[in-house]
Design an enzyme around this catalytic site. Structure first.
Site, PDB file in Angstrom:
ATOM      1  N   HIS B  78     -24.945  57.651 128.305  1.00 54.02           N
ATOM      2  CA  HIS B  78     -24.268  57.475 127.012  1.00 54.02           C
ATOM      3  C   HIS B  78     -25.225  56.835 126.014  1.00 54.02           C
ATOM      4  CE1 HIS B  78     -21.517  56.141 123.915  1.00 54.02           C
ATOM      5  NE2 HIS B  78     -21.843  54.883 124.160  1.00 54.02           N
ATOM      6  N   ASP B 107     -41.951  72.263 100.744  1.00 53.59           N
ATOM      7  CA  ASP B 107     -41.765  72.111 102.191  1.00 53.59           C
ATOM      8  C   ASP B 107     -42.420  70.797 102.601  1.00 53.59           C
ATOM      9  OD1 ASP B 107     -41.330  72.531 104.985  1.00 53.59           O
ATOM     10  OD2 ASP B 107     -41.319  74.675 104.617  1.00 53.59           O
ATOM     11  N   TRP B 142     -30.207  52.080 129.861  1.00 53.55           N
ATOM     12  CA  TRP B 142     -31.156  52.799 129.000  1.00 53.55           C
ATOM     13  C   TRP B 142     -32.465  52.043 128.875  1.00 53.55           C
ATOM     14  CZ3 TRP B 142     -33.027  52.237 123.724  1.00 53.55           C
ATOM     15  CH2 TRP B 142     -32.720  51.010 123.144  1.00 53.55           C
ATOM     16  N   SER B 172     -42.343  64.261 120.267  1.00 52.14           N
ATOM     17  CA  SER B 172     -41.600  64.905 119.186  1.00 52.14           C
ATOM     18  C   SER B 172     -41.450  63.966 117.990  1.00 52.14           C
ATOM     19  CB  SER B 172     -40.229  65.326 119.713  1.00 52.14           C
ATOM     20  OG  SER B 172     -39.304  65.434 118.669  1.00 52.14           O
ATOM     21  N   SER B 173     -41.013  62.727 118.263  1.00 45.74           N
ATOM     22  CA  SER B 173     -40.782  61.791 117.159  1.00 45.74           C
ATOM     23  C   SER B 173     -42.081  61.396 116.486  1.00 45.74           C
ATOM     24  CB  SER B 173     -40.099  60.519 117.665  1.00 45.74           C
ATOM     25  OG  SER B 173     -38.860  60.842 118.214  1.00 45.74           O
ATOM     26  N   HIS B 256     -36.923  46.864 119.805  1.00 42.99           N
ATOM     27  CA  HIS B 256     -36.376  46.276 118.596  1.00 42.99           C
ATOM     28  C   HIS B 256     -36.734  47.050 117.331  1.00 42.99           C
ATOM     29  CE1 HIS B 256     -33.925  43.539 116.439  1.00 42.99           C
ATOM     30  NE2 HIS B 256     -34.778  43.776 115.474  1.00 42.99           N
ATOM     31  N   GLU B 258     -37.062  49.999 117.240  1.00 49.47           N
ATOM     32  CA  GLU B 258     -36.190  51.167 117.390  1.00 49.47           C
ATOM     33  C   GLU B 258     -34.830  50.962 116.712  1.00 49.47           C
ATOM     34  OE1 GLU B 258     -36.493  54.174 118.501  1.00 49.47           O
ATOM     35  OE2 GLU B 258     -34.424  54.790 118.820  1.00 49.47           O
ATOM     36  N   TYR B 260     -34.225  49.399 114.083  1.00 49.15           N
ATOM     37  CA  TYR B 260     -34.393  49.630 112.639  1.00 49.15           C
ATOM     38  C   TYR B 260     -34.665  51.091 112.354  1.00 49.15           C
ATOM     39  CZ  TYR B 260     -34.181  44.699 112.605  1.00 49.15           C
ATOM     40  OH  TYR B 260     -33.741  43.431 112.806  1.00 49.15           O
ATOM     41  N   SER B 271     -27.489  53.863 100.180  1.00 49.39           N
ATOM     42  CA  SER B 271     -28.074  53.532  98.870  1.00 49.39           C
ATOM     43  C   SER B 271     -28.108  54.743  97.940  1.00 49.39           C
ATOM     44  CB  SER B 271     -29.501  52.997  99.039  1.00 49.39           C
ATOM     45  OG  SER B 271     -29.510  51.949  99.964  1.00 49.39           O
ATOM     46  N   HIS B 305     -35.804  38.334 121.607  1.00 48.89           N
ATOM     47  CA  HIS B 305     -34.406  37.877 121.533  1.00 48.89           C
ATOM     48  C   HIS B 305     -33.511  38.666 122.503  1.00 48.89           C
ATOM     49  CE1 HIS B 305     -33.833  40.749 117.866  1.00 48.89           C
ATOM     50  NE2 HIS B 305     -33.639  41.395 118.979  1.00 48.89           N
ATOM     51  N   HIS B 306     -34.048  39.743 123.069  1.00 47.07           N
ATOM     52  CA  HIS B 306     -33.288  40.447 124.102  1.00 47.07           C
ATOM     53  C   HIS B 306     -33.483  39.787 125.465  1.00 47.07           C
ATOM     54  CE1 HIS B 306     -32.313  43.943 121.546  1.00 47.07           C
ATOM     55  NE2 HIS B 306     -33.423  43.594 120.935  1.00 47.07           N
ATOM     56  N   THR B 331     -31.663  41.598 105.177  1.00 47.51           N
ATOM     57  CA  THR B 331     -30.442  42.373 105.386  1.00 47.51           C
ATOM     58  C   THR B 331     -29.361  41.918 104.414  1.00 47.51           C
ATOM     59  OG1 THR B 331     -31.083  42.338 107.708  1.00 47.51           O
ATOM     60  CG2 THR B 331     -28.935  43.252 107.193  1.00 47.51           C
ATOM     61  N   LYS B 334     -29.864  43.300 101.018  1.00 45.23           N
ATOM     62  CA  LYS B 334     -29.386  44.681 100.883  1.00 45.23           C
ATOM     63  C   LYS B 334     -27.882  44.715 100.655  1.00 45.23           C
ATOM     64  CE  LYS B 334     -32.801  47.522 102.913  1.00 45.23           C
ATOM     65  NZ  LYS B 334     -32.919  48.943 103.069  1.00 45.23           N
ATOM     66  N   ARG B 453     -20.872  43.304 130.918  1.00 42.63           N
ATOM     67  CA  ARG B 453     -21.129  44.722 130.631  1.00 42.63           C
ATOM     68  C   ARG B 453     -21.395  45.445 131.938  1.00 42.63           C
ATOM     69  NH1 ARG B 453     -26.132  44.848 126.477  1.00 42.63           N
ATOM     70  NH2 ARG B 453     -25.494  46.999 126.328  1.00 42.63           N
TER      71      ARG B 453
END
Ligand SMILES: [Cu+2]
Lengths: 102, 615, 245
Positions: B78, B107, B142, B172-173, B256, B258, B260, B271, B305-306, B331, B334, B453
């Site tokens: 998931h 293009d 994950w 790819s990315s 991390h 990631e 963002y 925006s 922090h993880h 943040t 924003k 969890r």
């Protein structure tokens, strides 16, 4: 721009083979010094900053002249240096967290 | 390139054709965007179904709908599906479709590389998911923490699917990110300085740089994991002096940034929507842009922090706690500027606007709980509980997905050429808003009540039945809202009213051309004099910068468009054969080598293919 | 605008005036910095954590690696000379320098293969009368070996083959992964250069007007060289430095 200054700019943008050769000589000498210094035992921990400086100098010479960053647009250097700084930051942070310097 | 100038008319003709082959060989950024979007929605439904099974199992105490082993596969897949196969490619879909349109280009910089990114994404996604059929999906979470992933504790192929799948998706990315960096910096219409770029394009640039610098860290981690499993190289083996925590550091060093990568495109979309439907320029454009950039910078300095509960020591914990809290500042800037945009505007509460406002509310809740676990002492209580699950779903569902759905509604007329059904759209929003809060808000209570969890069931006397039941009810509502979304998209695309070029009185260049845009986008490349270039043009602030599109087609024959190519898909197929060869290597690497050779052959053929790239 | 001449082939109608492919290459090199950075970080984090030998101090031969380092440095020089010759349309000179770059690249790779094989077959010789405090971990283990060690044999000098492979210890894993990926980069570079070399015999494929194609290959090649400059210092020189064991 005058004809002359154009010519100079053109010259600056692409060093002559002679310049490339001189840089190669400097690179070789720096490498020889690195290896030589390494056998001077009395320097002890002193070799760390010396070797860092010497290999840094080689790195910068190749980037500036052989990869012609010195004559290219700032955008290229920015992209490359951003990668370098992030890589160095990550490495130093991990070394600290794993008590490398302790 | 003389040989490269193909018959333009023929090339243009070929790619306006329909038919499967034209989609397989397409290099048109709009088509690739649509391919990305449709695939990502399908994977989103898959990931959603996995979540739904999880919710069914947890609906009541002591349930035995799903075994613990399958449950672990479900929560792992998931997360992987939602992060890598849904939200990231949805971002890529928007990048592809919108960036050239917003910067006034025909293009992307490398159209064939763009096609390669898509095919690698699709095949990588299939590779990862095919593990369900071939002996079981990854089940180590994950984040795939060592030692769970060692060949001792994950003896089957499941973790190899994880490793190779993510490696392929990473290539790819990376290709896509490099492509967008060059496109955005190098293909802006004349006059479009960086500070005149639409905020969405700005966020796309920031995300691309994040990918460029963060992905290699994951790549290295995955390579080490692969070598650990395949060749017994003791990277994370404690009995050799290795440290399983190194994997956690590497993973979150990527992980991390990631988050963002997942949320900044959503912020860009919001925006764009808010000013259009508030009839006001974005409040504090510069602040929004710089807040986005500083979020990206700080994103590299907070990963631990993880890991507050793994024993980093007080100094490290204090440092990472402080840097994490610092992120709340940009943040907050924003959020403040979005509010400022709405404030005093003449609001038009259409579906996209509802989603954008919903995003602000839900994302702010998720942001606040995020600051709560930035405080390490409080995090020690929340770590690995449903409180964290609630937090990430508020930022990634309430944030990323809600904004993306709003974005799909907003640009639906542009990419489909039809109007969506407004009433159904509003029902869609309210059901999703309700379902979202019903599903995820109770998880805060469950987490504070100590529910961990990743447990597949719980005892009746824990007292967790009520809120779990509510959450499962909520997930039904969410599922329903998604069916309504799909229904609205499909019926509107087939039978919706034809859309005008500019149905919302838009601000940015994509609204100056027909809906859907012609293959070459802009008949005449616009000249940009202002930030909201199209508004400025329409309101007579500037003298004819942006030509009004959808014209005679007279120019068409002099516009050179890149020709279709099948080499991107050939290269991708080669890499996928190689990946399967690696998963099923039994000591020999023949299949892997064949795949690699196909890939190399494809790269050579690609390099020598005559093209008329804009280059 | 002297820069805007066709001769450069790298300034064109883009927003920044810079070539797309060149920008792509620099962004990629920035990314590759992170790749090698992460590999070096793993190496350094695990430095001194291997539980058994051989360690850098046992296997590295600085004179040998200095030679291969020198070869790679000189290949960078011949690369720029090839580029400079191509720009001045001296095709013969260009081919000579390009071929010698590729050959030096292959020489470097040969050194690496040789080195890896020597490491894998590393022999440890221990003088049984040497003070125990001066022995490295791996020497100590050979000295005390139950079958070929000093006490077991009663000899004055004992020896045993203790190879270094990627599986042996953390040093082996991190070292072979880092230098192996560097070698893979060199291999790719050699293939690229050889492709350019053979293409240069086909009319119109490698020309002064299209020098950008070679410039990109050269950027990649120099990058691989500067990564090695760092590896040589950080891994090899610091590796055998006693204070760092
Ligand atoms: Cu984080």
């Amino acid at each position: 721009m005058t004809q002359e200054s154009q010519a100079i700019q053109h010259e600056a943008a692409h060093p002559t083979p002679g310049t490339y050769f001189k840089i190669a000589m400097v690179l070789s000498i720096l490498t020889a010094i690195e290896v030589g210094i390494f056998y001077l035992e009395f320097l002890s921990y002193g070799i760390i900053p010396i070797l860092v400086l010497l290999s840094g100098a080689k790195f910068i010479l190749v980037c500036m002249y052989y990869m012609h960053l010195k004559f290219d647009d700032r955008i290229f250097s920015t992209m490359f240096v951003a990668g370098l700084i992030t890589a160095a930051g990550v490495t130093l942070a991990l070394m600290t967290l794993f008590s490398f310097f302790a | 390139m003389a040989s490269a100038v193909g018959a333009v008319g023929a090339a243009g003709h070929a790619s306006t054709e329909s038919g499967v082959w034209s989609w397989i060989t397409t290099v048109d950024h709009k088509r690739i965007g649509i391919l990305y979007g449709v695939s990502a929605i399908l994977f989103f439904l898959l990931g959603g179904s996995e979540a739904f099974l999880i919710r069914m199992q947890l609906a009541s105490a002591d349930a035995d709908l799903i075994s613990s082993g399958v449950f672990s596969q479900l929560f792992t897949m998931h997360a992987l599906t939602m992060v890598f196969l849904a939200i990231m490619p949805l971002g890529a879909a928007f990048f592809n479709f919108l960036i050239p349109l917003q910067i006034g280009a025909r293009d992307v910089a490398f159209p064939r590389l763009n096609a390669l990114s898509y095919w690698l994404f699709l095949f990588g996604a299939i590779l990862l998911n095919s593990s369900f059929v071939f002996g079981g999906a990854p089940d180590a979470g994950w984040f795939a923490y060592a030692n769970l992933t060692s060949s001792t504790y994950s003896p089957g192929d499941s973790m190899d699917y994880f490793t190779l799948g993510l490696l392929v998706l990473g290539i790819s990315s990376l290709a896509a990110a490099l492509n967008f960096v060059v496109t955005i910096l190098n293909m802006r219409a004349p006059g479009m300085t960086l500070m005149r770029m639409p905020v969405f394009t700005w966020m796309a640039l920031v995300v691309s740089f994040l990918l460029v610098f963060a992905l290699p860290i994951l790549t290295v981690g995955l390579i080490e994991l692969l070598f650990w499993r395949f060749f017994d190289m003791p990277f994370f083996s404690a009995e050799f002096g290795g440290d399983p925590l190194l994997w956690q550091h590497i993973f979150w060093l990527f992980g991390h940034p990631e988050v963002y990568i997942l949320i900044l495109p959503a912020m860009g979309i919001v925006s764009e929507i808010l000013p259009t439907f508030s009839r006001k320029p974005l409040f504090g454009y510069t602040a929004v842009v710089f807040a986005g950039v500083s979020i990206a910078f700080l994103g590299f300095a907070v990963w631990a922090h993880h890991m507050f509960t793994v024993g980093l020591g007080p100094v490290a914990i204090a440092a990472f706690s402080a840097s994490t809290m610092l992120i709340a500042v940009p943040t907050g800037i924003k959020v403040f500027n979005w509010m400022g945009t709405i404030w005093g505007g003449s609001l038009d509460l259409r579906t996209p606007m509802l989603f954008a406002i919903g995003f602000i509310a839900l994302f702010t809740i998720g942001g606040l709980s995020g600051v709560m676990h930035a405080a390490a002492s409080s995090d020690a209580q929340q770590q690995d509980t449903y409180f964290i699950v609630a937090h990430i779903h508020y930022v990634l569902f309430g944030g990323a997905i809600v904004a993306v759905i709003g974005g799909i509604y907003y640009w639906f007329p542009k990419f489909s050429g039809h109007m969506y059904n407004e009433t159904v759209g509003k029902i869609n929003f309210w059901l999703m808003f309700l379902g979202m809060n019903l599903t995820f808000f109770p998880m805060h209570f469950l987490g504070l009540d100590g529910m961990p969890r990743r447990i597949y069931t719980y005892d009746a006397n824990m007292g967790w039945d009520l809120w779990n039941g509510v959450a499962t009810m909520g997930s039904l509502v969410l599922g329903l809202s998604f069916l309504i979304f799909i229904y609205n998209m499909v019926t509107s695309w087939l039978n919706g009213e034809p859309a005008e070029a500019d149905p919302w009185d838009g601000r940015t260049l994509e609204w100056s051309i027909a809906s859907p845009p012609p293959e070459y986008n802009f008949e005449e490349i616009p000249i940009v004099y202002d930030r909201d270039a199209w508004w400025a043009e329409k309101r007579g602030k500037v003298q004819h910068g942006v030509p009004v599109g959808g014209g005679s087609g007279e120019e068409e024959h002099s516009i050179h468009m890149p020709q279709p190519s099948y080499w991107p898909i050939v290269v991708s197929i080669g890499l996928i054969i190689a990946s399967y060869g690696l998963v099923y290597n039994s000591g020999n690497f023949i299949v892997a080598t064949i795949g690699l050779l196909v890939g190399i052959f494809g790269v050579y053929a690609w390099s020598f293919e005559p093209v008329n790239d804009p280059e | 605008m002297a820069q805007a001449t066709a001769d450069h082939g790298e300034h064109e109608a883009t927003t920044t005036g810079l070539n797309h492919r060149k920008m792509l290459m620099w962004a990629f090199l920035g990314s590759d910095c992170m790749f090698f950075g992460s590999l070096i970080a793993t190496y350094l984090v695990y430095k001194g954590r291997s539980l058994e030998g051989p360690l850098p101090i046992d296997v590295f031969s600085i004179p040998t690696t200095s030679v291969s380092t020198f070869v790679l440095l000189m290949s960078s020089m011949s690369m720029v000379l090839a580029y400079s010759a191509l720009r001045r349309n001296r095709m013969k000179t260009f081919r000579v320098w390009l071929a010698s770059t590729a050959i030096m690249g292959m020489t470097f790779l040969a050194f690496q293969v040789f080195e890896f094989r020597v490491f894998a077959n590393h022999e440890v010789v221990v003088d049984c009368h040497a003070p125990i405090g001066e022995l490295s971990i791996v020497e100590l283990s050979v000295r005390n070996d139950k079958t070929v060690g000093c006490e077991a044999t009663g000899h004055d000098e004992v020896e045993k083959q203790v190879g270094l492979t990627p599986k042996t210890n953390l040093f082996g894993s991190t070292f072979f992964t880092l230098t192996g990926f560097h070698g893979a980069h060199v291999t790719l570079g050699v293939i690229w250069l050889l492709t350019m070399f053979f293409l240069s015999f086909k009319k119109g494929m490698v020309t002064p007007e299209r020098n950008l194609d070679l410039d990109l290959a050269a950027l990649y090649w120099h990058f691989v060289d500067i990564v090695w400059i760092i590896i040589f210092t950080v891994v090899y020189l610091f590796g055998v430095f006693p204070g760092f064991a």
